[in-house]
Design a protein around this motif. Structure first.
Motif, PDB file in Angstrom:
ATOM      1  N   ARG A   1      36.014  44.908  34.064  1.00  0.00           N
ATOM      2  CA  ARG A   1      37.734  44.129  34.336  1.00  0.00           C
ATOM      3  C   ARG A   1      38.298  44.103  35.542  1.00  0.00           C
ATOM      4  O   ARG A   1      38.664  42.843  35.620  1.00  0.00           O
ATOM      5  N   LYS A   2      38.033  44.582  36.896  1.00  0.00           N
ATOM      6  CA  LYS A   2      37.910  44.612  37.397  1.00  0.00           C
ATOM      7  C   LYS A   2      37.137  44.322  38.254  1.00  0.00           C
ATOM      8  O   LYS A   2      37.522  43.178  39.901  1.00  0.00           O
TER       9      LYS A   2
ATOM     10  N   PRO B   1      46.096  45.524  32.708  1.00  0.00           N
ATOM     11  CA  PRO B   1      45.466  45.090  33.942  1.00  0.00           C
ATOM     12  C   PRO B   1      44.446  45.058  34.105  1.00  0.00           C
ATOM     13  O   PRO B   1      43.451  46.035  33.569  1.00  0.00           O
ATOM     14  N   ASP B   2      44.219  44.105  35.307  1.00  0.00           N
ATOM     15  CA  ASP B   2      42.398  44.026  35.616  1.00  0.00           C
ATOM     16  C   ASP B   2      41.456  45.604  35.929  1.00  0.00           C
ATOM     17  O   ASP B   2      40.945  46.282  34.879  1.00  0.00           O
ATOM     18  N   GLU B   3      42.569  46.897  36.196  1.00  0.00           N
ATOM     19  CA  GLU B   3      42.583  48.208  36.189  1.00  0.00           C
ATOM     20  C   GLU B   3      41.371  48.980  34.675  1.00  0.00           C
ATOM     21  O   GLU B   3      40.709  49.966  35.251  1.00  0.00           O
TER      22      GLU B   3
ATOM     23  N   TYR C   1      40.690  53.715  34.669  1.00  0.00           N
ATOM     24  CA  TYR C   1      41.709  52.862  35.992  1.00  0.00           C
ATOM     25  C   TYR C   1      41.344  53.259  37.190  1.00  0.00           C
ATOM     26  O   TYR C   1      40.763  53.989  37.684  1.00  0.00           O
TER      27      TYR C   1
ATOM     28  N   GLY D   1      38.038  40.850  29.272  1.00  0.00           N
ATOM     29  CA  GLY D   1      39.057  40.287  30.004  1.00  0.00           C
ATOM     30  C   GLY D   1      38.878  40.860  31.240  1.00  0.00           C
ATOM     31  O   GLY D   1      38.123  41.302  31.747  1.00  0.00           O
ATOM     32  N   GLY D   2      39.868  40.096  32.447  1.00  0.00           N
ATOM     33  CA  GLY D   2      40.109  40.018  33.673  1.00  0.00           C
ATOM     34  C   GLY D   2      39.489  39.780  34.056  1.00  0.00           C
ATOM     35  O   GLY D   2      38.538  38.590  34.269  1.00  0.00           O
ATOM     36  N   ALA D   3      38.825  40.114  35.779  1.00  0.00           N
ATOM     37  CA  ALA D   3      37.458  39.627  35.912  1.00  0.00           C
ATOM     38  C   ALA D   3      36.891  39.016  35.697  1.00  0.00           C
ATOM     39  O   ALA D   3      36.359  37.479  35.978  1.00  0.00           O
TER      40      ALA D   3
ATOM     41  N   SER E   1      36.168  37.952  33.211  1.00  0.00           N
ATOM     42  CA  SER E   1      36.985  36.434  32.125  1.00  0.00           C
ATOM     43  C   SER E   1      37.418  35.291  33.243  1.00  0.00           C
ATOM     44  O   SER E   1      37.334  34.054  32.614  1.00  0.00           O
ATOM     45  N   ARG E   2      37.223  35.217  34.120  1.00  0.00           N
ATOM     46  CA  ARG E   2      38.396  34.483  34.907  1.00  0.00           C
ATOM     47  C   ARG E   2      37.210  33.757  35.531  1.00  0.00           C
ATOM     48  O   ARG E   2      37.188  32.377  36.413  1.00  0.00           O
TER      49      ARG E   2
END
Ligand code: FAD
Length: 464
Positions: A153-154, A240-242, A274, A359-361, A363-364
């Motif tokens: 996700r990060k 958050p992505d973290e 995290y 999710g997060g990075a 998924s983008r």
């Protein structure tokens, strides 16, 4: 030489600097063991390579001898594709080096490297990429299918960090693949598995991390599992992505870590990571720790490399494993009910059910960019049965539990992660890709491996 000749390793030896392990070799039985103790195959030859030229020589020799080929990276694949009866194993377990360039912030890892090797070298420079949740998984198979892990996700999937590969192709040529060299092949290597060649070297981009992060396990008794899974569903959307969160359901092992009255009883854990400052992590993860009545909370500052290893003892080499997997959307109440119902009937104290949260990075990244589908999905679930080799007579019971659980979730499935296919790899491989990705992968296969030499995998057949 024709298929009717008996191939002799003497004809390969002059062209090969690694070790050639035939059935009469004293190390043969050890060398043919892989992570899943269920898999018992007898290759004609294990060619333990020292570099790309060995890989090319072994591949040419196997083809000239008419023998099927298997490629072994970390040997972790559940289906045992890295072993083949009466064929040649191109074994990269002697190629585990990783070299970090701290200025360019990249790591170059050989095709047999394990997550542990890449993590350790990268963290020596305060850097990291997404590798898997278990440190003894091979970076090769993991990356070629996508590569999910605590940091996805990060920093995205392992394939999102991949910058180039050195590949031995089906005809024995050695080529590079990147955005600027053989870009079509590079696209296929990012999700298409081992279908296009043997990758002897991977170069990944690294990001700063730790080396101390906030991470740990929080666990609850099974009666709180519905509440914990509903929390996971809602919390991860806003997190958050973290934040990395993985649920894990199983029977509590008889370890001092767990209260004695829970030993052997079903529990649910959230493995939390995290990937930011400790202070921010304390604040962001507070709701996880405040949830319900946890029986265990090990969240604290921790070396990232230690966190990468802490689940290793749950899935050691040599035990027997059988699993099936689904890609899922948000955990609806119905899905949660199915999961909790099957936790209650889990058939072995060694079995586990990890649920990974997306999710997060990751998924983008656009779905066209790589051969990885459903970046917008929410979770992968793995239903992992495990038992001891001496309990082989119980295998049917454990397999039946997996099948019942898997079938109950099937109406909610969005597909499957190609690296989590098992004995269903050939029937479900298409479910791992969108129709557009599948068509492109088949066209690539026709170009790079028209004879389907690399078919010991979740196979993408060439067109026609
Ligand atoms: C306990 C466990 C934990 C796991 N955790 C994760 C995880 O956290 N994240 C994740 O994304 N996946 C995970 N996986 C799935 C894992 O990514 C796949 O099983 C992967 O294929 C393992 O790679 P390997 O190199 O160890 O396997 P191998 O069994 O050696 O190979 C698997 C496949 O990849 C091919 N292959 C291997 N090396 C190469 C190479 N150098 N070039 C071309 N093809 C090659 C093989 O031919 C075979 O088809 C896990 C699997 C297990 C069993």
């Amino acid at each position: 030489m024709t298929m009717l000749d008996t191939p002799t390793t003497e004809s390969l030896a002059p062209d090969f600097v690694g070790e050639l392990i035939a059935p009469e070799h004293p190390a043969y039985d050890t060398a043919r063991r892989i992570w899943n103790g269920e898999i018992d195959r007898h290759p004609a030859l294990i060619a333990r390579c020292q570099g790309a030229s060995d890989v090319a020589a072994a591949l040419r020799w196997a083809r000239a001898s008419g023998l099927p080929v298997a490629v072994r990276g970390g040997g972790h694949g559940i289906a045992g594709h890295s072993l083949v009866d009466d064929g040649v194993v191109i074994d990269l377990s002697g190629m585990r080096g990783s070299v970090v360039d701290p200025v360019a912030r990249t790591v170059s890892a050989q095709g047999g490297a394990l997550n542990a090797h890449v993590d350790r070298e990268s963290q020596a420079f305060g850097l990291a990429m997404t590798s898997g949740y278990i440190s003894h998984t091979g970076i090769a198979g993991l990356t070629l299918g996508g590569g999910i892990g605590h940091l996805m996700r990060k920093t995205g999937l392992a394939i999102d960090a991949l910058r180039s590969c050195q590949v031995v192709t089906a005809d024995g040529s050695i080529v590079r693949a990147s955005e600027s060299e053989n870009a079509d092949l590079f696209w296929g290597l990012r999700g298409g598995g081992g279908n296009f060649g043997v990758v002897t070297d991977f170069t990944f981009e690294l990001q700063p991390l730790g080396p101390t992060i906030l991470a740990g396990l929080v666990a609850w008794p099974a009666d709180e599992a519905p509440m914990v899974l509903a929390f996971l569903r809602d919390f991860i959307v806003e997190a958050p992505d973290e934040v990395g969160l993985m649920a894990n359901l199983r029977l509590a092992p008889a370890l001092p870590l767990f209260p004695e009255h829970l030993h052997g009883k079903p529990i649910i854990g959230l493995v939390t990571t995290y990937a930011g400052s400790i202070e921010d992590g304390e604040r962001v993860l507070a709701p996880v720790r405040a949830l319900g009545n946890p029986v265990l909370d090990t969240i604290g500052p921790k070396a990232y490399v230690a966190h990468q290893k802490f689940l290793d003892p749950a899935v050691p080499h040599g035990r027997h494993y059988y699993w099936k997997s689904h890609r899922l959307g948000p955990l609806t109440d119905e899905v949660i009910a199915i999961i909790c119902e099957h936790l209650a009937t889990i058939s072995s104290p060694l079995s586990t059910v990890p649920i990974f949260s997306f999710g997060g990075a990751m998924s983008r990244v656009s779905e066209d960019a790589t051969a990885f589908q459903h970046r917008d999905a929410s979770h992968d679930i793995n239903i992992v049965a495990s038992w001891l080799p001496e309990q082989a007579g119980d295998a049917y019971r454990h397999r039946a539990w997996v099948a019942g659980f898997f079938n109950a979730l099937a109406p909610h499935s969005q597909g499957v992660y190609v690296n989590f296919t098992s004995d269903d790899a050939q029937t479900r491989v298409r479910d791992a890709y969108s129709p557009t990705q599948w068509h492109r992968l088949q066209a690539l296969k026709s170009t790079w491996d028209p004879d389907n030499v690399f078919r010991g995998n979740a196979n993408i057949p060439p067109l026609g």
